[in-house]
Design a protein around this motif. Sequence first.
Motif, PDB file in Angstrom:
ATOM      1  N   MET A  91       0.844  -1.025  -0.084  1.00 56.43           N
ATOM      2  CA  MET A  91       0.020   0.260  -0.187  1.00 56.43           C
ATOM      3  C   MET A  91       0.904   1.252   0.164  1.00 56.43           C
ATOM      4  SD  MET A  91      -3.109   0.883   2.455  1.00 56.43           S
ATOM      5  CE  MET A  91      -4.068   2.734   2.338  1.00 56.43           C
ATOM      6  N   SER A  92       1.953   1.155   0.712  1.00 58.35           N
ATOM      7  CA  SER A  92       2.779   2.465   0.798  1.00 58.35           C
ATOM      8  C   SER A  92       3.540   2.676  -0.489  1.00 58.35           C
ATOM      9  CB  SER A  92       4.114   2.175   1.910  1.00 58.35           C
ATOM     10  OG  SER A  92       3.495   1.976   2.910  1.00 58.35           O
ATOM     11  N   TYR A  93       3.937   1.727  -1.245  1.00 59.26           N
ATOM     12  CA  TYR A  93       4.622   1.855  -2.604  1.00 59.26           C
ATOM     13  C   TYR A  93       3.752   2.436  -3.769  1.00 59.26           C
ATOM     14  CZ  TYR A  93       6.762   0.826  -7.125  1.00 59.26           C
ATOM     15  OH  TYR A  93       7.337   1.012  -8.315  1.00 59.26           O
ATOM     16  N   ILE A  94       2.406   1.826  -3.693  1.00 56.95           N
ATOM     17  CA  ILE A  94       1.150   2.298  -4.683  1.00 56.95           C
ATOM     18  C   ILE A  94       0.794   3.768  -4.075  1.00 56.95           C
ATOM     19  CG2 ILE A  94      -1.146   2.035  -5.394  1.00 56.95           C
ATOM     20  CD1 ILE A  94      -0.752  -1.077  -4.841  1.00 56.95           C
ATOM     21  N   LEU A  95       0.516   4.031  -2.954  1.00 53.05           N
ATOM     22  CA  LEU A  95       0.212   5.305  -2.401  1.00 53.05           C
ATOM     23  C   LEU A  95       1.320   6.310  -2.836  1.00 53.05           C
ATOM     24  CD1 LEU A  95      -1.737   7.139  -0.998  1.00 53.05           C
ATOM     25  CD2 LEU A  95      -0.591   6.659   0.942  1.00 53.05           C
ATOM     26  N   LEU A  96       2.404   6.055  -2.713  1.00 48.47           N
ATOM     27  CA  LEU A  96       3.444   7.069  -2.767  1.00 48.47           C
ATOM     28  C   LEU A  96       3.767   7.299  -4.488  1.00 48.47           C
ATOM     29  CD1 LEU A  96       5.734   8.976  -1.904  1.00 48.47           C
ATOM     30  CD2 LEU A  96       7.216   6.867  -1.866  1.00 48.47           C
ATOM     31  N   SER A  97       3.548   6.092  -5.102  1.00 53.82           N
ATOM     32  CA  SER A  97       3.591   6.062  -6.543  1.00 53.82           C
ATOM     33  C   SER A  97       2.489   7.003  -7.437  1.00 53.82           C
ATOM     34  CB  SER A  97       3.637   4.773  -7.313  1.00 53.82           C
ATOM     35  OG  SER A  97       4.806   4.000  -6.834  1.00 53.82           O
ATOM     36  N   ASN A  98       1.445   6.988  -6.681  1.00 54.81           N
ATOM     37  CA  ASN A  98       0.151   7.630  -7.093  1.00 54.81           C
ATOM     38  C   ASN A  98       0.258   9.208  -6.918  1.00 54.81           C
ATOM     39  OD1 ASN A  98      -0.844   5.100  -7.991  1.00 54.81           O
ATOM     40  ND2 ASN A  98      -2.465   4.917  -6.163  1.00 54.81           N
ATOM     41  N   ILE A  99       0.883   9.512  -5.806  1.00 51.62           N
ATOM     42  CA  ILE A  99       0.714  10.959  -5.485  1.00 51.62           C
ATOM     43  C   ILE A  99       2.170  11.736  -5.818  1.00 51.62           C
ATOM     44  CG2 ILE A  99      -0.818  10.457  -3.537  1.00 51.62           C
ATOM     45  CD1 ILE A  99       1.380  10.869  -1.504  1.00 51.62           C
ATOM     46  N   ILE A 100       3.087  10.911  -6.198  1.00 50.80           N
ATOM     47  CA  ILE A 100       4.382  11.823  -6.551  1.00 50.80           C
ATOM     48  C   ILE A 100       4.298  12.564  -7.731  1.00 50.80           C
ATOM     49  CG2 ILE A 100       5.242   9.996  -8.174  1.00 50.80           C
ATOM     50  CD1 ILE A 100       7.634  10.038  -6.304  1.00 50.80           C
ATOM     51  N   GLY A 101       3.320  12.271  -8.467  1.00 49.05           N
ATOM     52  CA  GLY A 101       2.953  13.301  -9.777  1.00 49.05           C
ATOM     53  C   GLY A 101       2.980  14.652  -9.380  1.00 49.05           C
ATOM     54  N   ILE A 102       2.622  14.992  -7.971  1.00 47.66           N
ATOM     55  CA  ILE A 102       2.454  16.255  -7.370  1.00 47.66           C
ATOM     56  C   ILE A 102       3.724  17.285  -7.728  1.00 47.66           C
ATOM     57  CG2 ILE A 102       1.929  17.776  -5.453  1.00 47.66           C
ATOM     58  CD1 ILE A 102      -0.009  15.491  -4.554  1.00 47.66           C
ATOM     59  N   ILE A 103       4.861  16.522  -7.370  1.00 51.47           N
ATOM     60  CA  ILE A 103       6.096  17.200  -7.623  1.00 51.47           C
ATOM     61  C   ILE A 103       6.625  17.354  -8.992  1.00 51.47           C
ATOM     62  CG2 ILE A 103       6.581  16.695  -5.308  1.00 51.47           C
ATOM     63  CD1 ILE A 103       8.423  14.550  -5.802  1.00 51.47           C
ATOM     64  N   GLY A 104       5.850  16.876  -9.980  1.00 51.26           N
ATOM     65  CA  GLY A 104       6.043  16.809 -11.345  1.00 51.26           C
ATOM     66  C   GLY A 104       6.808  15.664 -11.803  1.00 51.26           C
ATOM     67  N   LEU A 105       7.075  14.631 -11.161  1.00 48.77           N
ATOM     68  CA  LEU A 105       7.443  13.375 -11.489  1.00 48.77           C
ATOM     69  C   LEU A 105       6.389  12.232 -12.083  1.00 48.77           C
ATOM     70  CD1 LEU A 105      10.079  12.514  -8.640  1.00 48.77           C
ATOM     71  CD2 LEU A 105      10.473  13.451 -10.851  1.00 48.77           C
ATOM     72  N   GLU A 106       6.982  11.424 -13.258  1.00 53.83           N
ATOM     73  CA  GLU A 106       5.990  10.608 -13.716  1.00 53.83           C
ATOM     74  C   GLU A 106       5.574   9.575 -12.606  1.00 53.83           C
ATOM     75  OE1 GLU A 106       5.311   7.995 -17.617  1.00 53.83           O
ATOM     76  OE2 GLU A 106       7.203   8.982 -17.384  1.00 53.83           O
ATOM     77  N   ASN A 107       4.030   9.169 -12.768  1.00 55.22           N
ATOM     78  CA  ASN A 107       3.676   8.222 -11.801  1.00 55.22           C
ATOM     79  C   ASN A 107       4.135   6.849 -12.342  1.00 55.22           C
ATOM     80  OD1 ASN A 107       1.425  10.727 -11.927  1.00 55.22           O
ATOM     81  ND2 ASN A 107       1.635   9.829  -9.809  1.00 55.22           N
ATOM     82  N   PRO A 108       4.830   5.910 -11.457  1.00 57.48           N
ATOM     83  CA  PRO A 108       4.975   4.527 -11.957  1.00 57.48           C
ATOM     84  C   PRO A 108       3.840   3.724 -12.323  1.00 57.48           C
ATOM     85  CG  PRO A 108       6.517   5.385 -10.142  1.00 57.48           C
ATOM     86  CD  PRO A 108       5.416   6.368 -10.239  1.00 57.48           C
TER      87      PRO A 108
END
Length: 274
Positions: A91-108
């Motif tokens: 859940m931590s990996y999916i959650l962080l991968s989903n929201i990391i687009g906020i800082i301009g990186l591509e969502n895995p």
Amino acid sequence: MPSNLQDSALRPYENLMDGGRPQILTILVVMVILATCAITYYVKQKKYKVNEPPKGFVLLIDIYIGFIRSLVIEILGPKFEKITPYFLYLMSYILLSNIIGIIGLENPTGSLTVTLSMGLVTWIGTQVVAFKYQKLSYLKTFTFGIKTKSGKKIPVFVNPLEVISAITPLISISFRLWGNIFAGSLVMSLWFYLFAYMSQSVPFLGAFNILAGITAAPIHAYFDLLCGCIQALVFTLLTMVYWTLAKGEDEVENIEQANVIENKNINEANLKKL
């Protein structure tokens, strides 16, 4: 519309249509953040004394771990409590991968390759749990059979519907996560493209696309934060549910009875404290 502005505005959209391939850098950033949080939690927790209540970051992580642990026990049963770290990381990996687009990186998770890989792990785990609890009788669920007088089922030939239903979770759980994240990224790309097209006639300011940056905050909050959190929880819960159903009806009933007894004991303990 100037060609250079058009190319820069369409580039994110073209990347998404090309399959949304995640950058290796983004995956490494996610792993580093998770590892840093785990190490920080371990170091800070070691500094606390036995009778000292946790605070701040440690308290937040304790609540998060307790939440995941309670889900595992309630859905899968007490026997699966030892694999709580797996669901915690999932859940931590999916959650962080989903929201990391906020800082301009591509969502895995905006790549079908990533979500399909996680879905494959869930599907393999489902088969392992099914064979562990149902043994070879699990294979009988994929066949048409004839029941004898003693109640035993003699398999006759393969039931294609059951085979398809066993493979369907792999596709549905993968495409559900990928589709939601991909759709959010696509909407954001179109949003920036729209304002880039509208502001092209504004001198100087049009090159920076300020209007899109100002108005994109609530859309980011919805697609990245809200949908990202929901999809991470949904993927984790579906994994638990698939594994629970793979145990068979008898094991599901045992889990429900164990949960009822545990809740009864907790209520009695709370009444005694009062």
